[in-house]
Design a protein around this motif. Sequence first.
Motif, PDB file in Angstrom:
ATOM      1  N   LYS A 112       0.838  -1.206   0.000  1.00 44.17           N
ATOM      2  CA  LYS A 112       0.000   0.000   0.000  1.00 44.17           C
ATOM      3  C   LYS A 112       0.873   1.256   0.000  1.00 44.17           C
ATOM      4  O   LYS A 112       0.565   2.243  -0.682  1.00 44.17           O
ATOM      5  CB  LYS A 112      -0.921  -0.008   1.221  1.00 44.17           C
ATOM      6  CG  LYS A 112      -1.876   1.176   1.264  1.00 44.17           C
ATOM      7  CD  LYS A 112      -2.802   1.095   2.470  1.00 44.17           C
ATOM      8  CE  LYS A 112      -3.754   2.287   2.505  1.00 44.17           C
ATOM      9  NZ  LYS A 112      -4.668   2.213   3.679  1.00 44.17           N
ATOM     10  N   LYS A 113       1.964   1.205   0.735  1.00 42.17           N
ATOM     11  CA  LYS A 113       2.882   2.347   0.771  1.00 42.17           C
ATOM     12  C   LYS A 113       3.509   2.578  -0.599  1.00 42.17           C
ATOM     13  O   LYS A 113       3.669   3.726  -1.038  1.00 42.17           O
ATOM     14  CB  LYS A 113       3.967   2.100   1.819  1.00 42.17           C
ATOM     15  CG  LYS A 113       4.881   3.290   2.048  1.00 42.17           C
ATOM     16  CD  LYS A 113       5.864   3.012   3.176  1.00 42.17           C
ATOM     17  CE  LYS A 113       6.774   4.223   3.403  1.00 42.17           C
ATOM     18  NZ  LYS A 113       7.745   3.963   4.497  1.00 42.17           N
ATOM     19  N   ILE A 114       3.863   1.486  -1.295  1.00 48.80           N
ATOM     20  CA  ILE A 114       4.407   1.607  -2.653  1.00 48.80           C
ATOM     21  C   ILE A 114       3.391   2.293  -3.559  1.00 48.80           C
ATOM     22  O   ILE A 114       3.732   3.179  -4.354  1.00 48.80           O
ATOM     23  CB  ILE A 114       4.783   0.217  -3.213  1.00 48.80           C
ATOM     24  CG1 ILE A 114       5.974  -0.364  -2.448  1.00 48.80           C
ATOM     25  CG2 ILE A 114       5.112   0.308  -4.706  1.00 48.80           C
ATOM     26  CD1 ILE A 114       6.307  -1.796  -2.827  1.00 48.80           C
ATOM     27  N   LEU A 115       2.127   1.896  -3.432  1.00 45.69           N
ATOM     28  CA  LEU A 115       1.069   2.476  -4.265  1.00 45.69           C
ATOM     29  C   LEU A 115       0.893   3.965  -3.974  1.00 45.69           C
ATOM     30  O   LEU A 115       0.808   4.788  -4.892  1.00 45.69           O
ATOM     31  CB  LEU A 115      -0.247   1.735  -4.030  1.00 45.69           C
ATOM     32  CG  LEU A 115      -0.301   0.274  -4.503  1.00 45.69           C
ATOM     33  CD1 LEU A 115      -1.587  -0.389  -4.031  1.00 45.69           C
ATOM     34  CD2 LEU A 115      -0.196   0.191  -6.018  1.00 45.69           C
ATOM     35  N   LEU A 116       0.837   4.310  -2.702  1.00 47.11           N
ATOM     36  CA  LEU A 116       0.589   5.706  -2.333  1.00 47.11           C
ATOM     37  C   LEU A 116       1.781   6.609  -2.625  1.00 47.11           C
ATOM     38  O   LEU A 116       1.633   7.833  -2.668  1.00 47.11           O
ATOM     39  CB  LEU A 116       0.215   5.791  -0.849  1.00 47.11           C
ATOM     40  CG  LEU A 116      -1.142   5.178  -0.484  1.00 47.11           C
ATOM     41  CD1 LEU A 116      -1.359   5.209   1.023  1.00 47.11           C
ATOM     42  CD2 LEU A 116      -2.275   5.925  -1.194  1.00 47.11           C
ATOM     43  N   ASN A 117       2.956   6.017  -2.825  1.00 44.87           N
ATOM     44  CA  ASN A 117       4.134   6.814  -3.185  1.00 44.87           C
ATOM     45  C   ASN A 117       4.154   7.189  -4.664  1.00 44.87           C
ATOM     46  O   ASN A 117       5.002   7.968  -5.094  1.00 44.87           O
ATOM     47  CB  ASN A 117       5.419   6.054  -2.834  1.00 44.87           C
ATOM     48  CG  ASN A 117       5.735   6.110  -1.349  1.00 44.87           C
ATOM     49  OD1 ASN A 117       5.267   7.002  -0.643  1.00 44.87           O
ATOM     50  ND2 ASN A 117       6.515   5.161  -0.867  1.00 44.87           N
ATOM     51  N   GLN A 118       3.227   6.613  -5.443  1.00 46.21           N
ATOM     52  CA  GLN A 118       3.151   6.935  -6.866  1.00 46.21           C
ATOM     53  C   GLN A 118       2.416   8.260  -7.058  1.00 46.21           C
ATOM     54  O   GLN A 118       1.376   8.496  -6.450  1.00 46.21           O
ATOM     55  CB  GLN A 118       2.414   5.823  -7.627  1.00 46.21           C
ATOM     56  CG  GLN A 118       2.956   4.428  -7.395  1.00 46.21           C
ATOM     57  CD  GLN A 118       4.394   4.272  -7.841  1.00 46.21           C
ATOM     58  OE1 GLN A 118       4.789   4.783  -8.886  1.00 46.21           O
ATOM     59  NE2 GLN A 118       5.181   3.560  -7.048  1.00 46.21           N
ATOM     60  N   LYS A 119       2.948   9.115  -7.915  1.00 44.72           N
ATOM     61  CA  LYS A 119       2.304  10.398  -8.183  1.00 44.72           C
ATOM     62  C   LYS A 119       0.925  10.225  -8.810  1.00 44.72           C
ATOM     63  O   LYS A 119       0.062  11.089  -8.675  1.00 44.72           O
ATOM     64  CB  LYS A 119       3.178  11.235  -9.124  1.00 44.72           C
ATOM     65  CG  LYS A 119       4.479  11.716  -8.512  1.00 44.72           C
ATOM     66  CD  LYS A 119       5.251  12.549  -9.514  1.00 44.72           C
ATOM     67  CE  LYS A 119       6.557  13.063  -8.934  1.00 44.72           C
ATOM     68  NZ  LYS A 119       7.314  13.865  -9.935  1.00 44.72           N
ATOM     69  N   SER A 120       0.726   9.117  -9.484  1.00 50.67           N
ATOM     70  CA  SER A 120      -0.524   8.907 -10.220  1.00 50.67           C
ATOM     71  C   SER A 120      -1.672   8.420  -9.344  1.00 50.67           C
ATOM     72  O   SER A 120      -2.800   8.308  -9.818  1.00 50.67           O
ATOM     73  CB  SER A 120      -0.290   7.889 -11.342  1.00 50.67           C
ATOM     74  OG  SER A 120       0.182   6.662 -10.800  1.00 50.67           O
TER      75      SER A 120
END
Length: 202
Positions: A68-76
């Motif tokens: 989830k952290k990887i996902l939320l670190n995406q600008k998109s």
Amino acid sequence: EDGAACLGIVLAIAGIGATQATSLPVFDSLAGVSISALLGAMGLILVRVNHRFLLGHAVDSEITEAIKKILLNQKSIDGVHSIQSQWTGPETFSYKAEVDFDGTFLAAKLMPRYQTEFLKAQKSLDKDLRVLLSWYAEDVMRSAEREIKYIEAQIRKEYPGAEYIELEPMSKDSDRFAIDDGMEAQLKRIEIENLNRYLKSQ
């Protein structure tokens, strides 16, 4: 498992050999009982080792939170919801989540290309607007698909065991059109600021 199979063969041979040598069938019976007990013990051990796969246990919270952290670190990506996970093997798992993509980010990636097209079509905009919007919508979808593939690669780089990944685009405002709220002066200003910020970062 292989060791238990070999031990079972040894017990069977020993039981048959002892019965042939002594003419006493009790040894054959004892070998059969021993093999049955061995199989029962192996079954219990396998259930104990693999119970989380048999019951479809969820992946450890440390892993799902890290993804989830990887996902939320995406600008998109603006948000992640409805996370579901399940172990599919000793080292593999499936991961599914609803993802709220930032449409402004995707628009910024297409802006340099489409701004030129819209400017060129100014004189014939009444005729070309529909086809330009159709192409734009198609390219927004393709941009989202490329973004999903990139994010999945990022997840698998950290967690090679992520065998199945499903990121389902799902906006929290999916029941409304952005333009209905976007024409309000303050929201329009915020949208322009975000768009300019993304354009500068490219």
